[in-house]
Motif scaffolding. Sequence first.
Motif, PDB file in Angstrom:
ATOM      1  N   TYR A 100     -10.168   3.223   8.898  1.00 21.95           N
ATOM      2  CA  TYR A 100      -8.740   2.928   8.776  1.00 21.95           C
ATOM      3  C   TYR A 100      -8.515   1.418   8.797  1.00 21.95           C
ATOM      4  CZ  TYR A 100      -8.769   7.820  10.105  1.00 21.95           C
ATOM      5  OH  TYR A 100      -9.036   9.163  10.162  1.00 21.95           O
ATOM      6  N   ASP A 101      -7.904   0.916   7.757  1.00 23.33           N
ATOM      7  CA  ASP A 101      -7.648  -0.514   7.601  1.00 23.33           C
ATOM      8  C   ASP A 101      -6.462  -0.909   8.473  1.00 23.33           C
ATOM      9  OD1 ASP A 101      -7.204  -3.097   6.779  1.00 23.33           O
ATOM     10  OD2 ASP A 101      -7.215  -2.650   4.635  1.00 23.33           O
ATOM     11  N   ASP A 102      -6.662  -1.846   9.372  1.00 20.88           N
ATOM     12  CA  ASP A 102      -5.604  -2.297  10.279  1.00 20.88           C
ATOM     13  C   ASP A 102      -5.120  -3.709   9.950  1.00 20.88           C
ATOM     14  OD1 ASP A 102      -4.096  -1.580  12.779  1.00 20.88           O
ATOM     15  OD2 ASP A 102      -5.071  -3.384  13.538  1.00 20.88           O
ATOM     16  N   ARG A 103      -5.636  -4.274   8.865  1.00 20.93           N
ATOM     17  CA  ARG A 103      -5.306  -5.671   8.555  1.00 20.93           C
ATOM     18  C   ARG A 103      -3.830  -5.870   8.225  1.00 20.93           C
ATOM     19  NH1 ARG A 103      -9.853  -6.574   4.103  1.00 20.93           N
ATOM     20  NH2 ARG A 103      -9.163  -4.433   3.703  1.00 20.93           N
ATOM     21  N   TRP A 104      -3.156  -4.814   7.800  1.00 20.76           N
ATOM     22  CA  TRP A 104      -1.740  -4.921   7.451  1.00 20.76           C
ATOM     23  C   TRP A 104      -0.893  -5.370   8.636  1.00 20.76           C
ATOM     24  CZ3 TRP A 104       1.607  -1.718  10.128  1.00 20.76           C
ATOM     25  CH2 TRP A 104       1.024  -0.628  10.794  1.00 20.76           C
ATOM     26  N   THR A 105      -1.352  -5.077   9.856  1.00 26.86           N
ATOM     27  CA  THR A 105      -0.550  -5.431  11.023  1.00 26.86           C
ATOM     28  C   THR A 105      -0.407  -6.946  11.179  1.00 26.86           C
ATOM     29  OG1 THR A 105      -2.510  -5.305  12.453  1.00 26.86           O
ATOM     30  CG2 THR A 105      -1.161  -3.327  12.269  1.00 26.86           C
ATOM     31  N   ALA A 106      -1.375  -7.710  10.685  1.00 32.15           N
ATOM     32  CA  ALA A 106      -1.285  -9.169  10.784  1.00 32.15           C
ATOM     33  C   ALA A 106      -0.114  -9.689   9.955  1.00 32.15           C
ATOM     34  CB  ALA A 106      -2.597  -9.808  10.315  1.00 32.15           C
ATOM     35  N   ARG A 107       0.095  -9.118   8.758  1.00 29.02           N
ATOM     36  CA  ARG A 107       1.229  -9.523   7.918  1.00 29.02           C
ATOM     37  C   ARG A 107       2.548  -9.171   8.586  1.00 29.02           C
ATOM     38  NH1 ARG A 107       2.336  -7.307   2.944  1.00 29.02           N
ATOM     39  NH2 ARG A 107       3.850  -8.988   2.827  1.00 29.02           N
ATOM     40  N   VAL A 108       2.588  -8.006   9.212  1.00 33.51           N
ATOM     41  CA  VAL A 108       3.826  -7.584   9.868  1.00 33.51           C
ATOM     42  C   VAL A 108       4.137  -8.515  11.041  1.00 33.51           C
ATOM     43  CG1 VAL A 108       4.971  -5.701  11.095  1.00 33.51           C
ATOM     44  CG2 VAL A 108       3.502  -5.193   9.139  1.00 33.51           C
ATOM     45  N   ARG A 109       3.141  -8.822  11.853  1.00 32.89           N
ATOM     46  CA  ARG A 109       3.361  -9.720  12.992  1.00 32.89           C
ATOM     47  C   ARG A 109       3.849 -11.088  12.541  1.00 32.89           C
ATOM     48  NH1 ARG A 109      -1.453  -7.305  14.902  1.00 32.89           N
ATOM     49  NH2 ARG A 109      -1.061  -5.971  16.709  1.00 32.89           N
ATOM     50  N   GLY A 164       5.920  -5.354  15.957  1.00 30.62           N
ATOM     51  CA  GLY A 164       7.248  -5.979  15.998  1.00 30.62           C
ATOM     52  C   GLY A 164       8.270  -5.414  15.041  1.00 30.62           C
ATOM     53  N   ALA A 165       7.922  -4.350  14.292  1.00 31.50           N
ATOM     54  CA  ALA A 165       8.847  -3.799  13.306  1.00 31.50           C
ATOM     55  C   ALA A 165       9.919  -2.933  13.979  1.00 31.50           C
ATOM     56  CB  ALA A 165       8.078  -2.973  12.265  1.00 31.50           C
ATOM     57  N   VAL A 166      11.133  -3.041  13.481  1.00 30.23           N
ATOM     58  CA  VAL A 166      12.243  -2.199  13.938  1.00 30.23           C
ATOM     59  C   VAL A 166      12.091  -0.824  13.299  1.00 30.23           C
ATOM     60  CG1 VAL A 166      14.751  -1.914  13.930  1.00 30.23           C
ATOM     61  CG2 VAL A 166      13.751  -4.197  14.170  1.00 30.23           C
ATOM     62  N   PHE A 167      12.328   0.243  14.069  1.00 28.57           N
ATOM     63  CA  PHE A 167      12.148   1.605  13.559  1.00 28.57           C
ATOM     64  C   PHE A 167      13.383   2.080  12.821  1.00 28.57           C
ATOM     65  CE2 PHE A 167      12.466   6.223  13.896  1.00 28.57           C
ATOM     66  CZ  PHE A 167      11.224   6.619  13.440  1.00 28.57           C
ATOM     67  N   MET A 168      13.164   2.653  11.607  1.00 29.36           N
ATOM     68  CA  MET A 168      14.254   3.218  10.800  1.00 29.36           C
ATOM     69  C   MET A 168      13.812   4.598  10.307  1.00 29.36           C
ATOM     70  SD  MET A 168      16.422   0.610  10.718  1.00 29.36           S
ATOM     71  CE  MET A 168      17.515   0.825   9.342  1.00 29.36           C
ATOM     72  N   ALA A 173       5.572  -4.997   0.150  1.00 28.59           N
ATOM     73  CA  ALA A 173       5.770  -4.064   1.257  1.00 28.59           C
ATOM     74  C   ALA A 173       4.439  -3.432   1.656  1.00 28.59           C
ATOM     75  CB  ALA A 173       6.764  -2.976   0.860  1.00 28.59           C
ATOM     76  N   VAL A 174       4.388  -2.911   2.864  1.00 30.78           N
ATOM     77  CA  VAL A 174       3.222  -2.179   3.357  1.00 30.78           C
ATOM     78  C   VAL A 174       3.539  -0.690   3.250  1.00 30.78           C
ATOM     79  CG1 VAL A 174       1.754  -1.710   5.351  1.00 30.78           C
ATOM     80  CG2 VAL A 174       2.586  -4.037   4.944  1.00 30.78           C
ATOM     81  N   VAL A 175       2.693   0.061   2.558  1.00 34.70           N
ATOM     82  CA  VAL A 175       2.904   1.495   2.391  1.00 34.70           C
ATOM     83  C   VAL A 175       1.733   2.230   3.041  1.00 34.70           C
ATOM     84  CG1 VAL A 175       3.358   3.373   0.785  1.00 34.70           C
ATOM     85  CG2 VAL A 175       4.104   1.059   0.215  1.00 34.70           C
ATOM     86  N   LEU A 176       2.046   3.095   4.007  1.00 31.18           N
ATOM     87  CA  LEU A 176       1.034   3.796   4.785  1.00 31.18           C
ATOM     88  C   LEU A 176       1.161   5.301   4.570  1.00 31.18           C
ATOM     89  CD1 LEU A 176       1.601   1.830   8.127  1.00 31.18           C
ATOM     90  CD2 LEU A 176      -0.032   1.281   6.304  1.00 31.18           C
ATOM     91  N   ALA A 177       0.035   5.996   4.540  1.00 31.65           N
ATOM     92  CA  ALA A 177       0.023   7.444   4.321  1.00 31.65           C
ATOM     93  C   ALA A 177      -0.708   8.132   5.462  1.00 31.65           C
ATOM     94  CB  ALA A 177      -0.651   7.784   2.993  1.00 31.65           C
ATOM     95  N   CYS A 178      -0.266   9.337   5.791  1.00 31.45           N
ATOM     96  CA  CYS A 178      -0.745  10.099   6.943  1.00 31.45           C
ATOM     97  C   CYS A 178      -1.938  10.978   6.573  1.00 31.45           C
ATOM     98  CB  CYS A 178       0.397  10.957   7.472  1.00 31.45           C
ATOM     99  SG  CYS A 178      -0.070  12.114   8.762  1.00 31.45           S
ATOM    100  N   GLU A 179      -3.107  10.715   7.164  1.00 29.69           N
ATOM    101  CA  GLU A 179      -4.273  11.546   6.890  1.00 29.69           C
ATOM    102  C   GLU A 179      -4.156  12.917   7.560  1.00 29.69           C
ATOM    103  OE1 GLU A 179      -8.805  10.448   6.535  1.00 29.69           O
ATOM    104  OE2 GLU A 179      -8.346  10.967   8.620  1.00 29.69           O
TER     105      GLU A 179
END
Length: 235
Positions: A44-53, A228-232, A172-178
């Motif tokens: 599972y790639d977690d690198r996207w979290t750095a962009r979000v932070r 740090g993302a706000v939940f919607m 944008a970051v697009v994530l899918a549920c395994e």
Amino acid sequence: MSSSSLPRRGFLARLATGTLALGTASALDPRRAAAAALQPPSPYDDRWTARVRAAEHKAVFDGPEVSDGLPILHSWIYRAGYDAALGSHGRDAVVPVVVLRHLGTVLAMDDALWAKYTIGTMRKVDDPATKAPATRNPWARRREGQAPDARIAALLGPDVDVSVEGLVKSGAVVLACELAMRAFALGVAPRTGQSVDAIVAELRAGVIPGVIVQPSGIYAASRAQEAGAVFMRST
């Protein structure tokens, strides 16, 4: 023996004990390092979290249903709002995270999977062009020669591409549920004769390019909030 020598002896004993412990830990470190090296890398790639932070503004859009692609649309509305209120931002200043999970996970699957597993029939989704059950993902990408949706263009502008591919290209970051993929596989395996693991592997490989598969949508939404993302909620 003088009483003054007792504290010194106590200090020397503690020093010897500490040195022994340090030596033991040093001896164990190579073995620990070797054991760690044998651990397989995370799938599972977690690198996207750095962009979000790093982003000044970030929100995570939870998409548990197909909902006519609403999570995708909501992420564009989010970005447009910041541009309208605070001025234009670069792609790394405002970062939406879209989590496609539960029944909404099929939005992340590319055309070949929609055709093979008759997802349009399963999810009661019609192709806008044919008005028949979709044999391709209507939200995968803007098709060649396809005009922008007139209503969305009027609301958000003609350059807004309300598709998964358009979302990825926008930054944008697009994530899918395994986990949802596994549930999907459990449902279709009896009629296809494939193993559940084989179907899950096929689904992972067949997501729209740029979509990042995560262990579950709940994990993905939680991880985005930790960054740090706000939940919607998008339903």
